[in-house]
Design a protein around this motif. Structure first.
Motif, PDB file in Angstrom:
ATOM      1  N   ASN A  53       0.876  -1.178   0.000  1.00  0.00           N
ATOM      2  CA  ASN A  53       0.000   0.000   0.000  1.00  0.00           C
ATOM      3  C   ASN A  53       0.914   1.229   0.000  1.00  0.00           C
ATOM      4  O   ASN A  53       1.529   1.548   1.016  1.00  0.00           O
ATOM      5  CB  ASN A  53      -0.919  -0.016   1.236  1.00  0.00           C
ATOM      6  CG  ASN A  53      -1.857   1.184   1.271  1.00  0.00           C
ATOM      7  OD1 ASN A  53      -1.601   2.214   0.624  1.00  0.00           O
ATOM      8  ND2 ASN A  53      -2.935   1.073   2.033  1.00  0.00           N
ATOM      9  N   THR A 112       0.308   4.414  -0.171  1.00  0.00           N
ATOM     10  CA  THR A 112      -0.095   5.504   0.722  1.00  0.00           C
ATOM     11  C   THR A 112       0.440   5.279   2.130  1.00  0.00           C
ATOM     12  O   THR A 112       0.928   6.197   2.782  1.00  0.00           O
ATOM     13  CB  THR A 112      -1.637   5.584   0.803  1.00  0.00           C
ATOM     14  OG1 THR A 112      -2.166   5.484  -0.507  1.00  0.00           O
ATOM     15  CG2 THR A 112      -2.089   6.861   1.462  1.00  0.00           C
ATOM     16  N   ALA A 113       0.323   4.053   2.578  1.00  0.00           N
ATOM     17  CA  ALA A 113       0.732   3.739   3.940  1.00  0.00           C
ATOM     18  C   ALA A 113       2.210   3.343   4.006  1.00  0.00           C
ATOM     19  O   ALA A 113       2.732   3.106   5.093  1.00  0.00           O
ATOM     20  CB  ALA A 113      -0.124   2.605   4.483  1.00  0.00           C
ATOM     21  N   ARG A 124      -3.271  -9.975   0.971  1.00  0.00           N
ATOM     22  CA  ARG A 124      -2.695  -9.081  -0.041  1.00  0.00           C
ATOM     23  C   ARG A 124      -1.247  -9.392  -0.386  1.00  0.00           C
ATOM     24  O   ARG A 124      -0.870  -9.397  -1.567  1.00  0.00           O
ATOM     25  CB  ARG A 124      -2.848  -7.632   0.440  1.00  0.00           C
ATOM     26  CG  ARG A 124      -2.528  -6.605  -0.629  1.00  0.00           C
ATOM     27  CD  ARG A 124      -2.986  -5.216  -0.231  1.00  0.00           C
ATOM     28  NE  ARG A 124      -2.423  -4.773   1.032  1.00  0.00           N
ATOM     29  CZ  ARG A 124      -2.821  -3.685   1.697  1.00  0.00           C
ATOM     30  NH1 ARG A 124      -3.803  -2.929   1.186  1.00  0.00           N
ATOM     31  NH2 ARG A 124      -2.273  -3.340   2.840  1.00  0.00           N
ATOM     32  N   ASN A 128      -3.066  -2.213   7.664  1.00  0.00           N
ATOM     33  CA  ASN A 128      -2.408  -2.653   6.428  1.00  0.00           C
ATOM     34  C   ASN A 128      -1.638  -3.953   6.631  1.00  0.00           C
ATOM     35  O   ASN A 128      -1.637  -4.825   5.752  1.00  0.00           O
ATOM     36  CB  ASN A 128      -1.508  -1.545   5.874  1.00  0.00           C
ATOM     37  CG  ASN A 128      -2.330  -0.527   5.098  1.00  0.00           C
ATOM     38  OD1 ASN A 128      -2.937  -0.857   4.081  1.00  0.00           O
ATOM     39  ND2 ASN A 128      -2.397   0.701   5.603  1.00  0.00           N
ATOM     40  N   ILE A 141      -4.221  -6.730   6.673  1.00  0.00           N
ATOM     41  CA  ILE A 141      -4.694  -7.062   5.317  1.00  0.00           C
ATOM     42  C   ILE A 141      -3.614  -7.843   4.551  1.00  0.00           C
ATOM     43  O   ILE A 141      -3.905  -8.810   3.852  1.00  0.00           O
ATOM     44  CB  ILE A 141      -5.091  -5.781   4.546  1.00  0.00           C
ATOM     45  CG1 ILE A 141      -6.311  -5.132   5.206  1.00  0.00           C
ATOM     46  CG2 ILE A 141      -5.369  -6.087   3.085  1.00  0.00           C
ATOM     47  CD1 ILE A 141      -6.624  -3.725   4.708  1.00  0.00           C
TER      48      ILE A 141
END
Ligand code: NAG
Ligand code: NAG
Ligand code: NAG
Ligand code: NAG
Ligand code: NAG
Ligand code: NAG
Ligand code: NAG
Ligand code: NAG
Ligand code: NAG
Ligand code: NAG
Length: 548
Positions: free
Chosen positions: A82, A84-85, A162, A154, A157
């Motif tokens: 991710n 963004t994170a 993911r 995150n 997930i």
């Protein structure tokens, strides 16, 4: 170009290129390899290992230390999960020089936390697959849940689905870049959490794999974690009159279980071939007045055993999970029903579900399974029976599942429950016979997966070596790599040649260690069949048959 003759200068150029471009599958190619430009993936490094060179690699989750592998290139990547994170996962590809043209992903156990280097070596490289495995986005040992926060969504997930999916997508590109062609087929193997990951892929990303080997899957985490706590509370705390010491489990209960259940399959050999056929009655062990309580059972203990060996229904008749099946009493004296040393379910409740780092198992109540289902951290549950895309005619995916009848960490009832849910769904929706795409094999006497010895203490007594996840890595490889003895080869046969396995043959090594020699071989039966002794040499698989 059609029909044209190669000009001399082109031949010359080709010759020069061949001399300066490293040969595919070589030390030079490995060390100079740069991954194709891929969004969200960066190369950390490559290392070449010559044939039989010492491979000694470890992380918090997995370790390998051997000098028995064919030559391969180790590619280490970091994959952004991710942007963004700024969350990421560490992923490795192990690429053999002598490649069989296929791709294989290896899954994890427990709460993961490191690339499964053991199975990359002892399954993928040993059998010629280009292997991929990921740490699932965090670094920890398999019982540790503190990395999840609480609130580290995150990472949760990434663990849920993911990191593996992205690793598969990226891994296939890396394989193509390295060998100059795509893998012909993509496979998966994993047990426990690895089994869950395999089923999650089948349900969520049906194009990722052509076939999956799924061992005792933790695919219903919301119910499994609730059950783990619930079943432990039947005997805890250790000061309770219900508590049974490891010695009572192995020296008092187990012999009585064998006395009542072992002979039903035609052979008194310490292995219960099908525990469904025996309903164990613990009251035969009831203490008589004056009897030493280390040799018998008190009334509270007998009541606890009745609950442990029964299916679990919550107050509202909601199915929670399967029971303990008789036979595994010696395996986890410190496991779920001892639970003093098994922190995983408590960690799950604390860091993934309830966001309460002080929560303890005695705070369990009947609403917990529903709360777990509602939160479903990282969408980790993999219980969708609708696998029509994976197994449909345009994809043709296959599932080979296995579970030990003596698994007391994840009840075999859970494997049966999911299998039956797919059976019913697919029958109703498509009219297709589940046998065409999904087969479940049961393993008498085997406990949980045959996990590495540093994770769980014992793995049971029974023919339990057949190429499952973690088996070769813990000293019990399949006795042959052919499709009858090695479940991954059986899957390849099924996917590529439509040869579906009707039985497998497993081996028992003395002390569960190949160096101590084969003691016996036995067939593994396809559910719902069970194994029966038909006479002859009981060390020979041919003396048994699968009957329904
Ligand atoms: C493998 O590495 C570990 C530490 O990383 C070391 O303790 C061990 O001795 C090594 N094994 C061999 C055979 O070199
Ligand atoms: C990525 O992380 C950010 C920040 O934590 C979060 O808001 C966003 O929902 C995440 N995206 C996905 C697809 O998970
Ligand atoms: C992103 O995370 C990596 C480590 O995973 C770190 O080295 C890097 O500094 C981080 N970048 C930002 C912008 O926080
Ligand atoms: C715990 O926190 C997560 C977010 O990290 C949230 O999704 C979940 O609902 C919370 N659990 C409960 C029981 O409120
Ligand atoms: C009860 O049996 C245990 C185990 O056999 C033994 O260690 C213990 O001494 C016995 N206790 C009594 C009071 O006989
Ligand atoms: C059950 O436990 C949860 C989590 O600790 C709590 O929020 C809830 O109030 C409890 N329910 C009952 C009926 O005690
Ligand atoms: C059981 O059902 C009743 C009535 O629908 C409901 O009030 C109660 O909360 C339920 N209990 C649990 C543990 O879900
Ligand atoms: C099963 O999944 C397929 C593909 O996602 C979908 O088209 C179909 O409607 C689903 N069937 C049912 C009964 O939900
Ligand atoms: C198997 O036995 C050999 C020889 O005793 C020993 O060196 C090895 O550590 C054992 N393997 C395992 C996984 O216990
Ligand atoms: C098989 O195991 C039994 C029980 O441990 C032992 O008595 C027997 O010698 C073993 N047989 C072989 C061939 O190793």
């Amino acid at each position: 170009m059609h029909g044209s003759i190669c000009p001399l200068w082109l031949l010359l150029l080709v010759t020069i290129l061949a001399c300066t471009t490293p040969v595919i599958g070589s030390s030079a190619q490995c060390t100079s390899f740069t991954i194709p430009h891929l969004e969200g993936a960066a190369l950390l490094g490559t290392t070449y290992f010559k044939v039989n060179e010492r491979v000694n690699i470890s992380n918090l989750y997995s370790a390998i230390d051997t000098d028995t592998l064919p030559a391969f290139c180790r590619v280490e990547l970091v994959i952004t999960t991710n942007a963004t994170a700024n969350s990421s996962a560490l992923t490795e590809l192990w690429l053999p020089d002598d490649w069989n043209g296929r791709f294989l992903a290896a899954g994890q156990g427990g709460l993961a936390g490191g690339v499964d280097v053991a199975d990359l070596g002892f399954i993928a490289i040993q059998q010629g697959f280009a292997g991929v495995s990921t740490d699932t986005g965090h670094s920890s040992d398999a019982d540790d849940g503190t990395w999840a926060g609480p609130g580290n969504d995150n990472a949760i997930i990434d663990f849920g689905w993911r990191a593996l999916h992205l690793s598969v997508i990226t891994g296939k590109e890396v394989v193509k870049g390295y060998y100059g062609r795509s893998a012909t087929k993509a496979y998966y193997i994993g047990c426990s959490t690895g089994g869950r990951q395999g089923l999650k892929e089948v349900q969520m990303f049906p194009d990722d794999f052509d076939g999956v080997v799924v061992g005792s899957p933790a695919n219903w985490m919301s119910h499994l974690m609730s059950w783990s706590v619930h079943i432990s509370l039947n005997v805890l705390p250790t000061t309770s009159p219900r508590f049974m010491t490891p010695a009572i489990w192995s020296d008092v209960i187990h012999p009585e279980v064998l006395r009542q259940c072992d002979g039903l399959d035609g052979l008194q050999d310490g292995i219960i071939n099908d525990p469904r056929s025996c309903s164990f009655r613990p009251e035969t062990l009831a203490c008589r007045p004056g009897q030493n309580t280390s040799t018998c059972l008190t009334l509270p203990q007998i009541h606890a055993l009745h609950r442990i060996f029964a299916d679990y229904f919550e107050t509202n008749q909601t199915y929670i999970f399967g029971p303990y099946y008789p036979g595994g009493e010696t395996a986890y004296p410190d496991g779920l029903v001892g639970a003093t040393s098994f922190p995983l379910p408590q960690n799950w409740m604390r860091f993934f579900v309830l966001n309460d780092t002080e929560w303890t198992m005695d705070e369990y109540n009947a609403s917990i399974p529903r709360i777990c289902e509602e939160v479903n951290p990282g969408q980790a549950d993999a219980v969708n029976p609708n696998i029509t895309v994976f197994v449909g005619p345009s994809h043709g995916g296959k599932i080979l599942q296995y579970v030990g009848w003596a698994d007391q960490l994840i009840s075999p009832g859970n494997s049966i429950h999911y299998y039956e849910s797919v059976h019913a769904f697919m029958q109703a929706e498509t009219g297709r016979d589940i046998d065409e795409f999904y087969r479940l094999f049961t393993v008498p006497g085997m406990n949980h997966c045959r996990a590495p010895a540093d994770v769980f203490v014992q793995d049971g007594f029974g023919a339990n070596a057949f190429g499952g996840a973690g088996q070769a890595a813990s000293g019990m490889p399949p006795i042959s790599l052919d499709a009858q003895h090695n479940i991954l080869a059986a899957l390849v046969e099924w996917v590529e040649h439509e040869e579906a396995p009707s039985t497998l043959t497993a081996a028992y090594y003395n002390n569960n260690n190949v160096t101590a020699g084969v003691n016996f071989t036995r067939p593994l039966c396809k559910f719902p069949a069970s194994l029966r002794f038909v006479g002859g040499n009981s060390n020979d698989a041919a003396s048994f048959e699968c009957v329904t």
